[in-house]
Structures are given as C-alpha cells and as structure tokens.
Design a protein around this motif. Sequence first.
Motif, PDB file in Angstrom:
ATOM      1  N   PHE A 109      -6.513   5.964   6.326  1.00  0.00           N
ATOM      2  CA  PHE A 109      -5.059   6.063   6.443  1.00  0.00           C
ATOM      3  C   PHE A 109      -4.459   4.733   6.894  1.00  0.00           C
ATOM      4  N   ALA A 110      -5.137   4.050   7.824  1.00  0.00           N
ATOM      5  CA  ALA A 110      -4.660   2.731   8.251  1.00  0.00           C
ATOM      6  C   ALA A 110      -4.680   1.756   7.082  1.00  0.00           C
ATOM      7  N   TYR A 111      -5.728   1.817   6.275  1.00  0.00           N
ATOM      8  CA  TYR A 111      -5.821   0.939   5.105  1.00  0.00           C
ATOM      9  C   TYR A 111      -4.747   1.274   4.069  1.00  0.00           C
ATOM     10  N   LEU A 112      -4.464   2.561   3.901  1.00  0.00           N
ATOM     11  CA  LEU A 112      -3.425   2.953   2.952  1.00  0.00           C
ATOM     12  C   LEU A 112      -2.020   2.631   3.459  1.00  0.00           C
ATOM     13  N   THR A 113      -1.898   2.369   4.747  1.00  0.00           N
ATOM     14  CA  THR A 113      -0.605   1.994   5.315  1.00  0.00           C
ATOM     15  C   THR A 113      -0.394   0.484   5.246  1.00  0.00           C
ATOM     16  N   ARG A 114      -1.438  -0.270   5.575  1.00  0.00           N
ATOM     17  CA  ARG A 114      -1.394  -1.734   5.488  1.00  0.00           C
ATOM     18  C   ARG A 114      -2.768  -2.214   5.042  1.00  0.00           C
ATOM     19  N   TYR A 115      -2.767  -3.186   4.160  1.00  0.00           N
ATOM     20  CA  TYR A 115      -4.042  -3.687   3.663  1.00  0.00           C
ATOM     21  C   TYR A 115      -4.862  -4.362   4.754  1.00  0.00           C
ATOM     22  N   ALA A 116      -4.251  -4.684   5.869  1.00  0.00           N
ATOM     23  CA  ALA A 116      -4.980  -5.247   7.001  1.00  0.00           C
ATOM     24  C   ALA A 116      -5.993  -4.246   7.558  1.00  0.00           C
ATOM     25  N   GLY A 117      -5.864  -2.977   7.181  1.00  0.00           N
ATOM     26  CA  GLY A 117      -6.819  -1.961   7.609  1.00  0.00           C
ATOM     27  C   GLY A 117      -8.217  -2.217   7.100  1.00  0.00           C
ATOM     28  N   LEU A 118      -8.364  -3.099   6.116  1.00  0.00           N
ATOM     29  CA  LEU A 118      -9.691  -3.462   5.632  1.00  0.00           C
ATOM     30  C   LEU A 118     -10.494  -4.146   6.741  1.00  0.00           C
TER      31      LEU A 118
ATOM     32  N   LEU B  61       3.237   2.898  11.956  1.00  0.00           N
ATOM     33  CA  LEU B  61       2.286   3.859  11.408  1.00  0.00           C
ATOM     34  C   LEU B  61       0.883   3.274  11.376  1.00  0.00           C
ATOM     35  N   TYR B  62       0.774   1.993  11.032  1.00  0.00           N
ATOM     36  CA  TYR B  62      -0.527   1.316  11.029  1.00  0.00           C
ATOM     37  C   TYR B  62      -1.107   1.244  12.440  1.00  0.00           C
ATOM     38  N   ILE B  63      -0.286   0.909  13.414  1.00  0.00           N
ATOM     39  CA  ILE B  63      -0.756   0.850  14.806  1.00  0.00           C
ATOM     40  C   ILE B  63      -1.226   2.225  15.258  1.00  0.00           C
TER      41      ILE B  63
ATOM     42  N   PRO C 101       0.839  -1.211   0.000  1.00  0.00           N
ATOM     43  CA  PRO C 101       0.000   0.000   0.000  1.00  0.00           C
ATOM     44  C   PRO C 101       0.868   1.253   0.000  1.00  0.00           C
ATOM     45  N   PRO C 102       0.328   2.378  -0.456  1.00  0.00           N
ATOM     46  CA  PRO C 102       1.162   3.565  -0.676  1.00  0.00           C
ATOM     47  C   PRO C 102       1.441   4.421   0.556  1.00  0.00           C
ATOM     48  N   GLY C 103       0.841   4.160   1.691  1.00  0.00           N
ATOM     49  CA  GLY C 103       0.996   5.052   2.844  1.00  0.00           C
ATOM     50  C   GLY C 103       2.419   5.157   3.357  1.00  0.00           C
ATOM     51  N   PHE C 104       3.027   4.035   3.640  1.00  0.00           N
ATOM     52  CA  PHE C 104       4.389   4.054   4.179  1.00  0.00           C
ATOM     53  C   PHE C 104       5.383   4.514   3.123  1.00  0.00           C
ATOM     54  N   SER C 105       5.189   4.090   1.886  1.00  0.00           N
ATOM     55  CA  SER C 105       6.073   4.518   0.799  1.00  0.00           C
ATOM     56  C   SER C 105       6.001   6.024   0.593  1.00  0.00           C
ATOM     57  N   SER C 106       4.808   6.586   0.727  1.00  0.00           N
ATOM     58  CA  SER C 106       4.649   8.038   0.596  1.00  0.00           C
ATOM     59  C   SER C 106       5.378   8.772   1.709  1.00  0.00           C
ATOM     60  N   MET C 107       5.321   8.207   2.922  1.00  0.00           N
ATOM     61  CA  MET C 107       6.045   8.818   4.028  1.00  0.00           C
ATOM     62  C   MET C 107       7.550   8.793   3.763  1.00  0.00           C
TER      63      MET C 107
END
Length: 168
Positions: A127-136, A79-81, A4-10
Amino acid sequence: THFPPGFSSMLALIGLSGLDPLRGTRFINALLFGANTFLLGLIGWRMTKSQIAGIILALLFVFNASMFRVHTAAMSEPLYIFFSLSAFLIFSIYFKSFSSSRGSSSGVLRKWQDESWLIATGILTAFAYLTRYAGLALLVTFLATLILLHDTWKKRTTSVGIFLAGFI
C-alpha cells in the motif's frame, strides 16, 4: 501513469461518495495527522520502553511545522507516512512474537500468527508503494532486515517468501 494509483484511488472513492474530493482529502489528511502522531508515539514507546519518550516523540511530530503543512495539503505524503509507520509497527510485532516463540514448542496456530504479522507487513508495504513509489525503498529495507536478523537460511528464505507473497 506518472503517479502511483493509491492516492488517486482514494480521491476517486471520495468523489464517488458524493463529497468534493478536495474537502474529503483534507478531512482524511486531518485524520491521518492524528493517526500518524499516535503511531509515531506508539513506535517510540515500543522502542524505548518509556511512555515519556513516546509522548515527546508524538509532540515533536505535532509541533513540526513541515509535517503539519504536509498534512494540510492534498498530497499523498500523509497516506504514505501512515502506511510506512504501520508497516514498521507490524514488523516490530512480528519480530517480537517470533523471538518469544523461538524457544517454545510452537504449534501450527502459533506459527500462523507469526506469519500473519509478516503478511500484514507485506500488504502495508505494498500500500505504501502504491501510494508513493518511494515505498520501493521500504520493500528493500524489510527484505534486508529479514535476511540480516534471521539466523538460518531456511528461515531467511521462508520469511522473505512470505513477506513477498503479502507484498504481491
């Protein structure tokens, strides 16, 4: 496209600022370790109404070797946590404000304040979903909770719609 793009964007934002992305990530993860400890203690205190329980929960998080190891590596989990704990905290504030305004004659401003907590929960869940797909799974959890805890179908569908609008 595998991650997912969240961490990569950071990481990209850290690199654009001129810092080494690996060092910047470690610094941000150190800040997230403190923020996650605080959020977990705050959630524990809100759930139990005991400051001691909140402090013990925060200390258990701090002295957990696995959590410490996760926060020292350049991974997306801290970041996901953070986004997950923030979403749970805001969601609990939404239900507390909703239940306190249920019996009163609430005006438009009060209704907007209640709904803004739900929108913020949707944004943090996204944002959690964009950081890890487990956010679904977090999305499904909040949707099920909204359906189960509201008493009328009108309130259920309205709150689900508001939450999904914030998520989208």
